[in-house]
Design an enzyme around this catalytic site. Structure first.
Site, PDB file in Angstrom:
ATOM      1  N   HIS A 232      82.762 -30.817 -48.741  1.00 38.27           N
ATOM      2  CA  HIS A 232      83.841 -30.520 -49.679  1.00 38.27           C
ATOM      3  C   HIS A 232      83.608 -31.317 -50.956  1.00 38.27           C
ATOM      4  O   HIS A 232      83.122 -32.450 -50.909  1.00 38.27           O
ATOM      5  CB  HIS A 232      85.196 -30.917 -49.085  1.00 38.27           C
TER       6      HIS A 232
ATOM      7  N   ASP B 277      87.862 -24.529 -43.235  1.00 40.76           N
ATOM      8  CA  ASP B 277      87.280 -23.239 -42.830  1.00 40.76           C
ATOM      9  C   ASP B 277      86.522 -23.307 -41.519  1.00 40.76           C
ATOM     10  O   ASP B 277      86.077 -22.280 -41.010  1.00 40.76           O
ATOM     11  CB  ASP B 277      86.338 -22.750 -43.939  1.00 40.76           C
TER      12      ASP B 277
HETATM   13  C1  SDX Z   1      87.127 -24.583 -49.664  1.00 38.38           C
HETATM   14  O1  SDX Z   1      87.958 -27.222 -53.700  1.00 38.38           O
HETATM   15  C2  SDX Z   1      88.743 -26.975 -52.721  1.00 38.38           C
HETATM   16  O2  SDX Z   1      89.748 -27.640 -52.545  1.00 38.38           O
HETATM   17  C3  SDX Z   1      88.323 -25.824 -51.840  1.00 38.38           C
HETATM   18  C4  SDX Z   1      89.169 -25.608 -50.595  1.00 38.38           C
HETATM   19  C5  SDX Z   1      90.578 -25.170 -50.960  1.00 38.38           C
HETATM   20  O3  SDX Z   1      91.477 -25.369 -50.120  1.00 38.38           O
HETATM   21  O4  SDX Z   1      90.759 -24.538 -52.040  1.00 38.38           O
HETATM   22  O5  SDX Z   1      89.240 -26.805 -49.835  1.00 38.38           O
HETATM   23  C6  SDX Z   1      88.608 -24.505 -49.741  1.00 38.38           C
HETATM   24  O6  SDX Z   1      86.474 -23.967 -50.458  1.00 38.38           O
HETATM   25  C7  SDX Z   1      86.504 -25.505 -48.658  1.00 38.38           C
HETATM   26  C8  SDX Z   1      84.939 -25.550 -48.775  1.00 38.38           C
HETATM   27  C9  SDX Z   1      84.417 -24.288 -48.035  1.00 38.38           C
HETATM   28  N1  SDX Z   1      82.943 -24.168 -48.270  1.00 38.38           N
HETATM   29  C10 SDX Z   1      82.076 -24.352 -47.273  1.00 38.38           C
HETATM   30  O7  SDX Z   1      82.385 -24.753 -46.151  1.00 38.38           O
HETATM   31  C11 SDX Z   1      80.638 -23.989 -47.649  1.00 38.38           C
HETATM   32  C12 SDX Z   1      79.683 -25.102 -47.182  1.00 38.38           C
HETATM   33  N2  SDX Z   1      79.947 -26.301 -48.013  1.00 38.38           N
HETATM   34  C13 SDX Z   1      79.095 -26.471 -49.186  1.00 38.38           C
HETATM   35  O8  SDX Z   1      78.663 -25.311 -49.802  1.00 38.38           O
HETATM   36  C14 SDX Z   1      79.583 -27.604 -50.085  1.00 38.38           C
HETATM   37  O9  SDX Z   1      79.912 -28.654 -49.280  1.00 38.38           O
HETATM   38  C15 SDX Z   1      80.725 -27.361 -51.039  1.00 38.38           C
HETATM   39  C16 SDX Z   1      80.500 -26.159 -51.882  1.00 38.38           C
HETATM   40  C17 SDX Z   1      82.007 -27.192 -50.286  1.00 38.38           C
HETATM   41  C18 SDX Z   1      80.846 -28.590 -51.935  1.00 38.38           C
HETATM   42  O10 SDX Z   1      79.766 -28.588 -52.762  1.00 38.38           O
HETATM   43  P1  SDX Z   1      79.530 -29.788 -53.813  1.00 38.38           P
HETATM   44  O11 SDX Z   1      80.728 -30.606 -53.995  1.00 38.38           O
HETATM   45  O12 SDX Z   1      78.906 -29.197 -55.026  1.00 38.38           O
HETATM   46  O13 SDX Z   1      78.556 -30.705 -53.035  1.00 38.38           O
HETATM   47  P2  SDX Z   1      77.037 -30.544 -53.082  1.00 38.38           P
HETATM   48  O14 SDX Z   1      76.694 -29.100 -52.885  1.00 38.38           O
HETATM   49  O15 SDX Z   1      76.543 -31.243 -54.287  1.00 38.38           O
HETATM   50  O16 SDX Z   1      76.606 -31.330 -51.774  1.00 38.38           O
HETATM   51  C19 SDX Z   1      76.334 -32.700 -51.859  1.00 38.38           C
HETATM   52  C20 SDX Z   1      75.122 -32.868 -50.935  1.00 38.38           C
HETATM   53  C21 SDX Z   1      73.965 -31.955 -51.325  1.00 38.38           C
HETATM   54  O17 SDX Z   1      72.780 -32.608 -50.938  1.00 38.38           O
HETATM   55  P3  SDX Z   1      71.889 -33.322 -52.109  1.00 38.38           P
HETATM   56  O18 SDX Z   1      71.573 -32.235 -53.132  1.00 38.38           O
HETATM   57  O19 SDX Z   1      72.760 -34.422 -52.674  1.00 38.38           O
HETATM   58  O20 SDX Z   1      70.672 -33.815 -51.379  1.00 38.38           O
HETATM   59  O21 SDX Z   1      75.467 -32.492 -49.586  1.00 38.38           O
HETATM   60  C22 SDX Z   1      74.701 -31.362 -49.178  1.00 38.38           C
HETATM   61  C23 SDX Z   1      74.114 -30.738 -50.423  1.00 38.38           C
HETATM   62  O22 SDX Z   1      72.880 -30.126 -50.139  1.00 38.38           O
HETATM   63  N3  SDX Z   1      75.632 -30.457 -48.519  1.00 38.38           N
HETATM   64  C24 SDX Z   1      75.403 -29.837 -47.378  1.00 38.38           C
HETATM   65  C25 SDX Z   1      76.582 -29.114 -47.108  1.00 38.38           C
HETATM   66  N4  SDX Z   1      77.462 -29.315 -48.090  1.00 38.38           N
HETATM   67  C26 SDX Z   1      76.873 -30.137 -48.971  1.00 38.38           C
HETATM   68  N5  SDX Z   1      74.334 -29.803 -46.551  1.00 38.38           N
HETATM   69  C27 SDX Z   1      74.456 -29.038 -45.446  1.00 38.38           C
HETATM   70  N6  SDX Z   1      75.555 -28.318 -45.104  1.00 38.38           N
HETATM   71  C28 SDX Z   1      76.636 -28.345 -45.924  1.00 38.38           C
HETATM   72  N7  SDX Z   1      77.725 -27.647 -45.602  1.00 38.38           N
END
Ligand code: SDX
Length: 436
Positions: A313, A371
Site C-alpha cells: 500500500h 483487497d
Molecule cells: C487500494 O490509496 C489507497 O488508499 C488505496 C486503497 C483505498 O482504500 O482506496 O487502500 C485501495 O488500492 C489498496 C491497494 C490494492 N492494490 C494491490 O493490492 C496491488 C498490489 N500492490 C502494489 O501494486 C503496490 O503495493 C501498490 C500499488 C498498492 C502501492 O504501490 P507504491 O506505493 O507505488 O509502492 P511501490 O510500487 O513503489 O512498491 C514499493 C516496493 C517496490 O519495490 P522496489 O522498486 O522499491 O524494489 O515494494 C514492491 C515494489 O516492487 N512491491 C511489491 C508489492 N507492492 C509493492 N512487491 C511484490 N508484491 C507487491 N504487492
C-alpha cells in the site's frame, strides 16, 4: 498514533535555490505530518516541485478520513474503523462522512427515508443496459450508466447550488446499489429486481442481486451484516487515486455524476480497486499451498512484473486495519454458509504467513491490504469475481461524494492543473516532407 511533537505554530521552511533563500509557511494539522505551503514556490523561484505519484504531496486540506500508515490507524471523522465496523451501519457511516457527526436521534431516520426513496432509477435507463454485451465487465457498465445519470437528473447538476448538491449526493448514494445489482443481473441474464422500501440499504442490495421472480428470496441477516460491514470498510480512504480523480474532475466544475463515473474508471485499475478481483484470480492461479513459494519468488524478482495482489500500500506500511476486520468477516461468512474448507482461504492464510515472515516483504513493509481477503468473502457470498470492484465502487461512492462536497466548500480549491518537467525537444523549425 504519532502526533507531530515538533509542532511550531508560525514556523517556516527555508529553501536555498535559484535566487537565494526562500521561506515557505508550515501548516499544522490536528494530527499527522505538517505540510509546507509551496503554492508561491513558482512565483518566488521560477521552479516547480517534482513528485510523480504524489508520494510527498498533500493535494488538499480535509477533515474526513485520517490514516496513520505506520501505526495501522484509520479514522472516519475521528472514529476508529474497527469501532464503526463493529457498532455502526453503512448508512450511518455515510451520514457521518457526509455531515461530520454521527446522526442525532431522528436525523438518521430522515436520512435513511430520503435514501430509501431515491433507490429507483429512471425507467428509461434500463434500455442503456441492453446496449452492452452480456459479458461486458460490470465496471464498464457502471462507468457508462453512472455517467449517463447526468443526462437524466439535470435538476441536480448545478454544483453551485447547495440544494442541488445535496440532492445529487443522495441520488448517487441511493442509486449505486440499484445500478450495481442491475449490472450483475444483466451479466447473468436474469431480470432486474426493483428496490424495495421495506428493506434496509444493504439487505435491499442483496435482494436486488439474488432474488428472482420465480420465488421469494429471504436475505440472510448474517450475510447482510457482513456485506454492510464490508461496505463500511470500503467507504473512504483519504486522497487515494480514485478520490483524487473525483476531486480533479470536480475542480473543473463538471457535474457530480460525471465526476463519480471518473472515479469508478480509476478505481477499476488492478493497482487500486481492481486488486480484489486480481487477488482472487491470483489465489486461483496459485491453486495449492505447495505452489506458494514459486509465486513469492516471482513477486520478489526485479525481472518479473508479477506482484502479490492484495499486498502492499502507498500509505499503509503496517497491517491494514481493514484487512484484519475483513479476515474476521471472511471466517464469519464461510461459517454461516457452512463452507468448512475453502482451498483459496487455505492458500491465502498460508501466503500471508509466508509473506509476513519473508525478509523482502518485511523490509518493504508489504502487508495484506483490504483487497486480500475481500475476494474470498464475496465469492462465498455468490458474487462473480468481475463484480468485486463494482461492490468496492458502490461503497466508495459515499467517500467520493463526501470528499466532493468538502472540496466544493473549500475556498482554497481551484481548478487542478499540475505542471511538468519538460525534457522534450527545444524549438525547431518544420521540415517539408521533400526535405526529410
Ligand atoms: C487500494 O490509496 C489507497 O488508499 C488505496 C486503497 C483505498 O482504500 O482506496 O487502500 C485501495 O488500492 C489498496 C491497494 C490494492 N492494490 C494491490 O493490492 C496491488 C498490489 N500492490 C502494489 O501494486 C503496490 O503495493 C501498490 C500499488 C498498492 C502501492 O504501490 P507504491 O506505493 O507505488 O509502492 P511501490 O510500487 O513503489 O512498491 C514499493 C516496493 C517496490 O519495490 P522496489 O522498486 O522499491 O524494489 O515494494 C514492491 C515494489 O516492487 N512491491 C511489491 C508489492 N507492492 C509493492 N512487491 C511484490 N508484491 C507487491 N504487492
Amino acid at each position: 498514533m504519532s502526533t507531530d511533537k515538533n509542532k511550531q505554530p508560525g514556523a517556516t521552511a527555508k529553501l536555498d535555490t535559484l535566487g537565494g533563500t526562500h521561506s515557505f509557511p508550515i501548516m499544522e494539522g490536528t494530527v499527522g505530518p505538517s505540510v509546507i505551503d509551496i503554492s508561491k514556490l513558482y512565483a518566488q523561484t521560477g521552479q516547480f516541485t517534482y513528485d510523480p505519484g504524489f508520494t510527498s504531496t498533500a493535494s488538499c486540506e480535509s477533515k474526513i478520513t485520517y490514516i496513520d500508515g505506520d501505526e495501522g490507524v484509520l479514522l472516519y471523522r475521528g472514529y476508529p474503523i474497527d469501532q464503526l465496523a463493529e457498532q455502526s451501519n453503512f448508512l450511518e457511516v455515510a451520514y457521518l462522512l457526509l455531515n461530520g457527526e454521527l446522526p442525532a436521534k431522528g436525523k438518521f431516520e430522515e436520512f435513511e427515508h430520503a435514501i430509501t426513496h431515491h433507490t429507483m432509477i429512471h425507467e428509461q435507463l434500463r434500455h442503456l443496459f441492453s446496449g452492452f454485451r452480456r459479458d461486458a465487465h460490470p465496471m464498464a457498465v457502471m462507468c457508462g450508466v453512472v455517467g449517463a445519470l447526468s443526462a437524466f437528473y439535470h435538476d441536480s447538476t448545478d454544483i453551485n447550488d447547495p440544494y442541488q448538491r445535496m440532492v445529487a449526493s443522495r441520488r448517487l448514494i441511493a442509486k449505486m446499489p440499484t445500478i450495481a445489482a442491475m449490472a450483475y443481473k444483466y451479466s447473468v441474464g436474469q431480470p432486474f429486481v426493483y428496490p424495495r422500501n421495506d428493506l434496509d440499504y444493504t439487505a435491499n442490495f442483496l435482494h436486488m442481486c439474488f432474488a428472482v421472480p420465480a420465488g421469494e428470496y429471504k436475505v440472510s441477516p448474517t450475510l447482510a451484516r457482513a456485506m454492510d460491514r464490508i461496505f463500511i470498510l470500503h467507504a473512504d480512504h483519504e486522497q487515494n487515486a480514485s478520490t483524487s480523480t473525483v476531486r480533479l474532475a470536480s475542480s473543473s466544475g463538471a457535474n457530480p455524476f460525471a465526476c463519480i463515473a471518473a472515479g469508478i474508471a480509476c478505481l477499476w485499475g488492478p493497482a487500486h480497486g481492481g486488486a480484489n478481483e486480481a487477488a482472487l484470480n491470483m489465489l486461483r492461479e496459485i491453486g495449492t499451498v505447495d505452489r506458494i513459494p514459486e509465486y513469492v519468488k516471482k513477486a520478489k524478482s526485479k525481472d518479473d512484473p508479477f506482484r502479490l495482489m492484495g499486498f502492499g500500500h502507498r500509505v499503509s506500511k503496517n497491517y491494514d486495519p481493514r484487512a484484519r476486520v475483513m479476515q474476521q468477516t471472511c471466517h464469519e461468512v464461510l461459517a454461516e454458509l457452512g463452507i468448512k474448507d475453502d482451498p483459496l482461504l487455505d492458500v491465502a492464510i498460508e501466503l500471508e504467513r509466508i509473506a509476513l515472515s519473508d525478509e523482502y516483504f518485511i523490509e518493504k513493509k508489504l502487508y495484506p491490504n483490504i483487497d486480500f481477503y475481500s475476494g474470498i468473502t464475496l465469492k462465498a457470498m455468490g458474487f462473480p469475481t468481475t463484480m468485486f470492484t463494482a461492490l468496492f465502487a458502490l461503497a466508495r461512492t459515499v467517500g467520493w461524494v463526501a470528499q466532493w462536497m468538502e472540496m466544493i466548500d473549500d475556498p482554497a480549491q481551484r481548478i487542478g492543473r499540475p505542471r511538468q518537467l519538460y525534457t522534450g525537444y527545444t524549438h525547431r523549425d518544420y521540415v517539408p516532407a521533400a526535405k526529410r
